[in-house]
Design an enzyme around this catalytic site. Structure first.
Site, mmCIF file in Angstrom:
data_model
loop_
_atom_site.group_PDB
_atom_site.id
_atom_site.type_symbol
_atom_site.label_atom_id
_atom_site.label_comp_id
_atom_site.label_asym_id
_atom_site.label_seq_id
_atom_site.Cartn_x
_atom_site.Cartn_y
_atom_site.Cartn_z
ATOM 1 N N HIS A 47 2.122 -5.129 -6.935
ATOM 2 C CA HIS A 47 2.624 -3.789 -6.612
ATOM 3 C C HIS A 47 3.353 -3.889 -5.280
ATOM 4 C CE1 HIS A 47 0.185 -1.739 -9.757
ATOM 5 N NE2 HIS A 47 -0.614 -2.780 -9.566
ATOM 6 N N ASP B 299 -2.767 -8.876 -8.948
ATOM 7 C CA ASP B 299 -2.826 -7.408 -8.853
ATOM 8 C C ASP B 299 -2.752 -6.979 -7.382
ATOM 9 O OD1 ASP B 299 -2.900 -4.761 -9.572
ATOM 10 O OD2 ASP B 299 -4.993 -4.740 -10.199
ATOM 11 N N HIS C 53 -2.353 -1.123 0.513
ATOM 12 C CA HIS C 53 -2.539 0.259 0.961
ATOM 13 C C HIS C 53 -2.656 0.246 2.477
ATOM 14 C CE1 HIS C 53 -3.204 1.910 -3.034
ATOM 15 N NE2 HIS C 53 -4.078 0.963 -3.287
#
Ligand SMILES: [Zn+2]
Ligand SMILES: [Zn+2]
Length: 430
Positions: free
Chosen positions: A62, A305, A309
């Site tokens: 991501h 994955d 954040h």
């Protein structure tokens, strides 16, 4: 044309069944030859004592751009990939807006070219806006460079939409990657449902929520003949289901992430949000089953994955904090520590799951191998160097890792993309 000679390393190229000491020669952005080459190379990289392999590929990251550049950008994520030894990554479509159009896919590729770090390949959304209702324009996404489809961040909940996606994607020979989770069973969930969640009084996410969707989608892949890829497999039963499906000849593959073969739900006793991910950390039996699946080939590949954040978000209370951890810069050391050192996988077996397997999954025939003529993407790993993982040193914008302080052995030493040395540990090119 500049020639690079990588001299004296242990060349491991599982796609060609090579594991021996040999030189590798690169020229003009391609692999020129293995073993013998020009005597007057312009650049010589001393790789004695190192592992030389095709550039590693991670099909599940991501990168948060566009929409959440405070967590990561394509440039910082691709830099983090290089520092972790990866020359190519495939990024998930749960950006804002979602990666569901040709223009959105082209934007990713453009930003990655500008950054000149690792290659970045977009994975398009299955449904428009990732809403789970209407199929996205898969053909246009492929035209924009999408290498696969997924609604990751969330599952494709509708069985009929999943069936149509598997059917339609066959036209482009692309796989559908699925985040397997029956959402109705995980409402309010923070961690794996079981003894630990009960003891801690935290909302549970049962293993069955994953198992049920894995079973459903394998059956849908079977009736459509489409290619199904199970993302971040985490339960013992899901591993069994994939093995059964493969035995029946269903076109199903699976990936496992380092946190799911190293950590269990007991870690949540610390209430540290760096142990909060989705799928959640499971039990020791599940960890053993994932390792077993990696050993016997049921699980085809390794993926991170990588889910960055920003500190402020991840430091909220456990039930408020977002799911996910960064993973690119800990992939090699954690794989070495948890799979190679205990003897579950050899280096060639682990490297197979990071080169030829992911390249095949996302249709990159000129990557994942060092055959003459292949792209000059090479990862040089120092398998001996001992170091302590320190997230504050990560190149990623985010530092949310559960592996801080772990003593590890092995890391990326030099990384070459498109015939250019783009990363060298400590900035020194030997
Ligand atoms: Zn997911
Ligand atoms: Zn994901």
């Amino acid at each position: 044309m500049q020639t690079i000679q990588i001299r004296g390393g242990r060349l491991i190229d599982p796609g060609q069944d090579i594991d021996r000491v040999a030189d590798v020669f690169l020229q003009g952005g391609r692999v020129l030859s293995i073993g013998e080459g020009p005597v007057d190379a312009d650049v010589i990289i001393d790789a004695r004592g190192m592992i030389v392999c095709p550039g590693l590929i991670d099909v599940h990251v991501h990168l948060r751009e566009p929409g959440n550049e405070e967590d990561e950008t394509i440039a910082t994520g691709a830099r983090s990939a290089l520092a972790g030894g990866l020359t190519s990554v495939a990024c998930m479509p749960n950006t804002r807006p979602a990666l569901d159009s040709q223009a959105a896919a082209e934007f990713i590729i453009l930003q990655a070219k500008r950054a000149r770090q690792a290659n970045v390949f977009p994975v398009g959304a299955v449904s428009k806006g990732r809403n789970g209702e209407e199929l996205a324009e898969l053909g246009q996404l492929v035209a924009g460079g999408a290498v696969a489809f997924t609604d990751d961040g969330a599952p494709v909940a509708s069985a009929s939409l999943m069936r149509r996606a598997l059917q339609y994607s066959k036209m482009f020979d692309r796989c559908i990657m699925q985040h397997c989770q029956v959402m109705e069973l995980t409402v309010g969930g923070v961690m794996n449902e079981g003894f630990e969640s009960m003891k801690l009084g935290l909302g549970g996410m049962p293993a069955a929520a994953e198992d049920i969707m894995v079973a459903r989608d394998i059956r849908l892949a079977e009736i459509t003949g489409g290619r199904l890829h199970i993302q971040h497999i985490s339960t013992a039963r899901a591993v069994e289901l994939v093995a059964e499906g493969k035995k029946r000849g269903v076109r199903v593959t699976a990936e496992a992430c380092p946190h799911h073969f190293t950590l269990t739900d007991e870690r949540l006793r610390s209430f540290d949000s760096n142990y909060k991910m989705n799928p959640p950390l499971r039990t020791k039996d599940d960890v053993d089953a994932v390792i077993g699946g990696l050993r016997d080939g049921t699980i085809d590949l390794l993926a991170t994955d990588h889910a960055p954040h920003a500190f402020e978000k991840k430091m909220r209370e456990l039930d408020q904090a977002p799911f996910g951890i960064v993973g690119l810069e800990t992939l090699i050391p954690i794989t070495a520590l948890a799979l190679i050192e205990p003897g579950h996988l050899s280096w060639p077996e682990a490297i197979r799951k990071l080169t030829v397997e992911p390249a095949t999954l996302i249709n990159l025939p000129t990557k994942g191998t060092l055959k003459p003529g292949a792209d000059a993407d090479v990862t040089i790993i120092d398998p001996h160097t001992e170091w302590t993982i320190d997230p504050s040193q990560f190149h990623s914008k985010s530092k949310n890792s559960p592996f801080g302080g772990w003593k590890a052995r092995g890391r990326a030493h030099t990384v070459i993309v498109d015939g250019e040395v783009r990363y060298a540990l400590g900035g020194v090119i030997g």
